[in-house]
Design a protein around this motif. Structure first.
Motif, mmCIF file in Angstrom:
data_model
loop_
_atom_site.group_PDB
_atom_site.id
_atom_site.type_symbol
_atom_site.label_atom_id
_atom_site.label_comp_id
_atom_site.label_asym_id
_atom_site.label_seq_id
_atom_site.Cartn_x
_atom_site.Cartn_y
_atom_site.Cartn_z
ATOM 1 N N GLU A 1 -4.521 8.348 46.939
ATOM 2 C CA GLU A 1 -4.278 7.634 45.684
ATOM 3 C C GLU A 1 -3.452 6.367 45.936
ATOM 4 O OE1 GLU A 1 -2.509 8.468 41.238
ATOM 5 O OE2 GLU A 1 -1.683 9.635 42.890
ATOM 6 N N PHE A 2 -2.392 6.488 46.714
ATOM 7 C CA PHE A 2 -1.543 5.330 46.983
ATOM 8 C C PHE A 2 -2.249 4.290 47.844
ATOM 9 C CE2 PHE A 2 1.788 7.828 45.165
ATOM 10 C CZ PHE A 2 2.727 6.909 44.719
ATOM 11 N N GLU A 3 -3.051 4.723 48.798
ATOM 12 C CA GLU A 3 -3.777 3.768 49.635
ATOM 13 C C GLU A 3 -4.836 3.018 48.835
ATOM 14 O OE1 GLU A 3 -2.892 2.736 52.626
ATOM 15 O OE2 GLU A 3 -1.234 4.148 52.416
ATOM 16 N N GLU A 4 -5.476 3.700 47.887
ATOM 17 C CA GLU A 4 -6.531 3.082 47.085
ATOM 18 C C GLU A 4 -5.978 2.233 45.942
ATOM 19 O OE1 GLU A 4 -10.344 2.054 45.987
ATOM 20 O OE2 GLU A 4 -9.765 3.186 47.768
ATOM 21 N N LEU A 5 -4.951 2.729 45.247
ATOM 22 C CA LEU A 5 -4.464 2.084 44.031
ATOM 23 C C LEU A 5 -3.087 1.452 44.160
ATOM 24 C CD1 LEU A 5 -5.521 4.915 41.545
ATOM 25 C CD2 LEU A 5 -6.779 2.829 42.107
ATOM 26 N N GLY A 6 -2.406 1.730 45.251
ATOM 27 C CA GLY A 6 -1.034 1.268 45.425
ATOM 28 C C GLY A 6 -0.921 -0.234 45.631
ATOM 29 N N VAL A 7 0.236 -0.743 45.272
ATOM 30 C CA VAL A 7 0.577 -2.146 45.419
ATOM 31 C C VAL A 7 1.671 -2.245 46.486
ATOM 32 C CG1 VAL A 7 1.542 -4.154 44.224
ATOM 33 C CG2 VAL A 7 0.051 -2.570 42.996
ATOM 34 N N LYS B 1 4.384 1.401 49.295
ATOM 35 C CA LYS B 1 3.374 1.172 48.262
ATOM 36 C C LYS B 1 3.865 1.839 46.989
ATOM 37 C CE LYS B 1 -0.880 0.586 50.846
ATOM 38 N NZ LYS B 1 -1.292 -0.725 50.347
ATOM 39 N N LEU C 1 2.863 2.641 42.678
ATOM 40 C CA LEU C 1 1.901 2.647 41.576
ATOM 41 C C LEU C 1 2.667 2.178 40.351
ATOM 42 C CD1 LEU C 1 0.067 6.031 42.183
ATOM 43 C CD2 LEU C 1 -0.715 3.748 42.763
ATOM 44 N N SER D 1 2.598 1.271 36.235
ATOM 45 C CA SER D 1 1.862 1.520 34.997
ATOM 46 C C SER D 1 2.767 1.313 33.797
ATOM 47 C CB SER D 1 1.292 2.941 34.981
ATOM 48 O OG SER D 1 2.340 3.890 34.989
#
Length: 106
Positions: free
Chosen positions: A12-18, A33, A35, A37
């Protein structure tokens, strides 16, 4: 089960993380990283009724990367936006892998 939980969180963090940098009160900054929101409604009590007036910014970061503390900051790598932790971080997931906390842009 913990290994599966960790794999899911990491994905999740690799795909959506900043990409960001955490700056602790003591010690060197840490790359991580996050997330980001807008989660919780902020409400104002008026005449016995609660009216929503905005959304709070919520950040999540992996416990394996940093141990955040209230008042410390995260700086986004792309753009340089800074967020200050505005509430005590909590490990709310059952596996205790992700810190969650309210933050304010500074």
């Amino acid at each position: 089960m913990l290994d599966l939980d960790k794999e899911v969180v990491d994905a999740e963090f690799e795909e959506l993380g900043v990409d960001a940098t955490y700056t602790p009160a003591v010690g060197d900054p840490v790359d991580c990283k996050i997330l980001l929101s807008s989660d919780d409604d902020t409400a104002l009590e008026f005449g016995g009724r609660s009216r929503p007036i905005g959304r709070n910014t919520v950040l999540r970061v992996r416990a394996s990367e940093v141990s955040p503390a209230n008042g410390q900051t995260f700086t986004l790598t792309n753009g340089g936006q800074v967020y200050r932790i505005a509430a005590e971080p909590a490990l709310e997931d059952t596996a205790r892998l992700v810190w969650r906390f309210k933050a304010v842009a500074v």
